[in-house]
Design a protein around this motif. Structure first.
Motif: not given
Length: 250
Positions: A187-207
């Motif tokens: 990235a060419t700019v500073q990324a923003q840290l998301m406050e309310y992300p949704v993370v799923k354990k034991g799963m993979i996002e396919r293409s």
């Protein structure tokens, strides 16, 4: 050279570029978190066409419009739509539901990815292959064991104690991120840290590559490429015939 040859040649180059991009999409159809790409085409230069009207000694010019002789593939456009989530039950597999990217510490530089196929290195840190260590809100994430829990907000708990939270980053616009390698972005700019992300354990996002769509795109580009090639052969024959006949005139 005939204008038609310029147009046909540029068209062949553009179609070949499309085939290369589509082939790369197909090659990465099983790459976790990969986002498909499309070729962005544009006109290269233009000519102003005018009509000269003669009325006795009076001459006027009427502008008809502009025409481009060449169309080129200017850039690649990445489609950042959500890929399907597969249940793997892997101890260190993660997927992001919705927008956002994981942060990977690559020799001091943070890179971004949707690929959550992680593992532990020999020191107990969460890593993405040889790309680097996964970033938490406190830096590199140290787990040290496969006996842990992860909440949907990315919180990592070992023996009931919160040790870190997986950092999920996002950007106001994805125009500021550039592809570094398959599935990895800078990235060419500073990324923003998301406050309310949704993370799923034991799963993979396919293409997000659809094989049927890509195969249709390849066949369409190949057909256009073949048609342009045949048309160029016809132009060549016509020009050869014209040169022969002009040369025979006395």
């Amino acid at each position: 050279m005939s204008r038609g040859l310029y147009t046909l040649t540029s068209g062949m180059i553009t179609q070949q570029r499309k085939i290369d991009i589509t082939s790369n999409n197909l090659a990465n159809i099983n790459t976790a978190g990969y986002k498909k790409e499309q070729a962005v085409t544009t006109n290269f230069g233009s000519l102003l066409l005018s009509k000269v009207n003669q009325n006795g000694i009076k001459q006027t010019t009427e502008q008809l419009g502009q025409v481009s002789l060449i169309r080129i593939a200017e850039d690649n456009n990445t489609i950042h739509s959500q890929g399907a989530l597969d249940q793997t039950d892997g101890a260190f597999d993660f997927a992001i539901l919705g927008s956002g990217f994981f942060g990977i510490n690559n020799n001091g530089n943070v890179q971004y990815t949707r690929n959550g196929s992680f593992d532990l290195d020999n020191e107990g840190y969460l890593v993405l292959g040889d790309k680097g260590r996964v970033q938490g809100e406190y830096g590199d994430i140290f787990i040290g064991t496969d006996k842990y829990n992860c909440t949907e907000d990315g919180g990592i708990y070992v023996e009931g104690e919160l040790i870190d939270k997986i950092a999920i980053y996002d950007f106001e616009t994805y125009d500021v991120i550039d592809k570094i390698s398959e599935g990895m972005y800078g990235a060419t700019v500073q990324a923003q840290l998301m406050e309310y992300p949704v993370v799923k354990k034991g799963m993979i996002e396919r293409s997000n590559v659809n094989m049927a769509d890509e195969m249709v795109e390849v066949m369409s580009s190949q057909r256009a490429l073949q048609n342009a090639s045949q048309a160029i052969k016809m132009y060549d024959q016509i020009m050869e015939l014209a040169a022969t006949r002009i040369g025979s005139l006395n």
